[in-house]
Motif scaffolding. Structure first.
Motif, short mmCIF file in Angstrom:
data_model
loop_
_atom_site.label_atom_id
_atom_site.label_comp_id
_atom_site.label_asym_id
_atom_site.label_seq_id
_atom_site.Cartn_x
_atom_site.Cartn_y
_atom_site.Cartn_z
N LYS A 77 -0.77 -6.09 16.51
CA LYS A 77 -0.12 -6.18 15.13
C LYS A 77 1.36 -5.65 15.86
N CYS A 84 -3.02 0.00 16.14
CA CYS A 84 -3.01 -1.52 16.03
C CYS A 84 -2.32 -2.27 17.14
N GLN A 139 -5.18 -0.02 9.97
CA GLN A 139 -6.18 -0.58 10.93
C GLN A 139 -7.09 -1.64 10.11
N ARG A 140 -7.26 -1.45 8.83
CA ARG A 140 -7.93 -2.53 7.96
C ARG A 140 -7.12 -3.86 7.75
N SER A 141 -5.91 -3.52 7.71
CA SER A 141 -5.05 -4.86 7.25
C SER A 141 -5.41 -6.18 8.10
N PRO A 142 -5.35 -7.22 7.56
CA PRO A 142 -5.51 -8.53 8.31
C PRO A 142 -4.19 -8.91 8.73
N TYR A 164 0.90 -1.17 0.04
CA TYR A 164 -0.10 0.00 -0.03
C TYR A 164 0.91 1.15 -0.02
N ARG A 217 -5.45 4.53 8.13
CA ARG A 217 -6.61 3.60 8.06
C ARG A 217 -6.43 2.51 7.46
N TRP A 218 -5.22 2.35 6.60
CA TRP A 218 -5.02 1.13 5.89
C TRP A 218 -4.41 0.12 6.88
N GLU A 240 -8.18 8.07 16.98
CA GLU A 240 -9.55 7.39 16.40
C GLU A 240 -10.15 8.94 15.85
N VAL A 268 -8.77 9.41 12.25
CA VAL A 268 -9.25 8.45 11.10
C VAL A 268 -10.73 8.62 10.84
#
Ligand code: 13P
Ligand code: SF4
Length: 323
Positions: free
Chosen positions: A86, A83, A60-63, A48, A57-58, A316, A319
């Motif tokens: 992670k 995160c 936060q969304r990444s698995p 990304y 934002r990315w 928070e 974002v």
């Protein structure tokens, strides 16, 4: 303050390194998030590429289990705060930011004591300790939207970037916004005279100016009749380059952004406002260091729990607000 590093050494065999990194990434369930200013080969390899807000934002969304942040320290710290489950790695822990260094937590506390009822809005280019004393964070993408979300009667302490703060005050018309006197040494050094010379050399070009530029205030008076100018974040410049019918753009920000602009718009011409606008911190990140980071599981970015919990609140909000 971190000393400003020297220019990096010459690049090695890119394709061999790419293969090595891709294999390590898969083995470690890792993804690479790169900022728009990163060197081209890193952008091309990353999962990304985006501006500070999009990276947050990315993340936060990444698995993925591991995030390798190809950018500067506050970006990795932001990912670590958002995160906590992670593992966040930065390939070079010396990749700081002159703007983030322009205010300390102690200075924020003292400023707040002078304005006890004020709302503190911190640019994301700050340390976790400064964020922990803030009510909102913002990036250049959503600074105006964040300020507009705050009760117009409340005083605002905006920090640390003077030029972004002045831009936000001008756009929102807000008179009760106090701005810290901090700056990014890369953007502050882009001067209006050099930009004016580029404008003269490229008639018909559109100007894209990052709000951290020292020239922003004076640049607003710069364009001659008919020369369009936009003050935008790095992702805002990417979007404008796609949208605009113009074919030539003068870009006033760190020159790393030109890689993505040119890659996504092969038929358009992008000219740096100042060729020397190179962030030495961003350029500390190399493919070898990304490889070593994945191989050696280094350098982990961790934020103490008490600071993390407090800094999470303004992040928070950041974002959640704006584009
Ligand atoms: P953007 O949020 O526009 O990516 O800017 C980050 C930065 O560090 C600018 O110097
Ligand atoms: Fe910090 Fe400036 Fe580099 Fe952006 S360009 S990371 S604000 S030193």
């Amino acid at each position: 303050m971190n000393p400003i590093p020297d220019a990096p050494a010459a690049a090695p065999d890119v394709s061999a390194l790419r293969e090595e990194i891709l294999a390590l990434k898969a083995a470690r369930d890792a993804v690479i998030l790169a900022h728009n200013y990163q060197p081209g080969p890193i952008q091309d390899l990353a999962d990304y590429v985006g501006d500070s807000l999009a990276m947050a934002r990315w993340a936060q969304r990444s698995p993925a289990r591991v995030l390798v942040v190809a950018g500067v320290h506050f970006m990795a710290e932001t990912a670590a705060i958002l995160c906590p489950d992670k593992r966040v790695l930065i390939p070079d822990p010396e990749a700081g930011c002159s703007l983030a260094e322009s205010i300390t937590a102690e200075q924020v506390a003292a400023w707040k004591a002078e304005h006890p009822d004020a709302v503190v809005v911190s640019y994301v280019n700050t340390s976790a300790a400064v964020k922990a004393l803030s009510d909102y964070c913002c990036t250049s993408s959503n600074a105006v939207a964040v300020v507009e979300a705050i009760d117009p009667e409340r005083e605002i302490l905006f920090l640390p970037d003077f030029y972004l703060g002045s831009h936000v005050a001008r756009v929102t018309g807000r008179k009760n916004l106090h701005v810290w006197w901090g700056e990014c040494h890369v953007h502050a050094a882009i001067d209006p005279e050099t930009m004016a010379a580029k404008v003269a050399q490229h008639p018909g070009a559109e100007l894209l100016v990052h709000p951290e530029c020292g020239c922003t205030t004076r640049a607003l008076a710069l364009p001659p009749e008919g020369v369009p100018m936009q003050v935008l974040s790095t992702d805002g410049m990417i979007a404008e380059s796609r949208r605009s019918p113009r074919t030539t753009f003068i870009v006033a920000t760190e020159v790393g952004l030109l890689h993505r602009l040119r890659k996504e718009n092969p038929d358009k011409t992008f000219v740096p406002a100042q060729d020397e606008a190179v962030c030495p911190f961003m350029n500390l990140i190399t493919l070898e260091k990304i490889r070593d980071s994945l191989r050696e599981d280094r350098y982990a970015v961790e934020v103490p729990a008490a600071i993390r919990e407090r800094a999470l609140i303004p992040l928070e909000r950041m974002v959640a607000i704006g584009r």
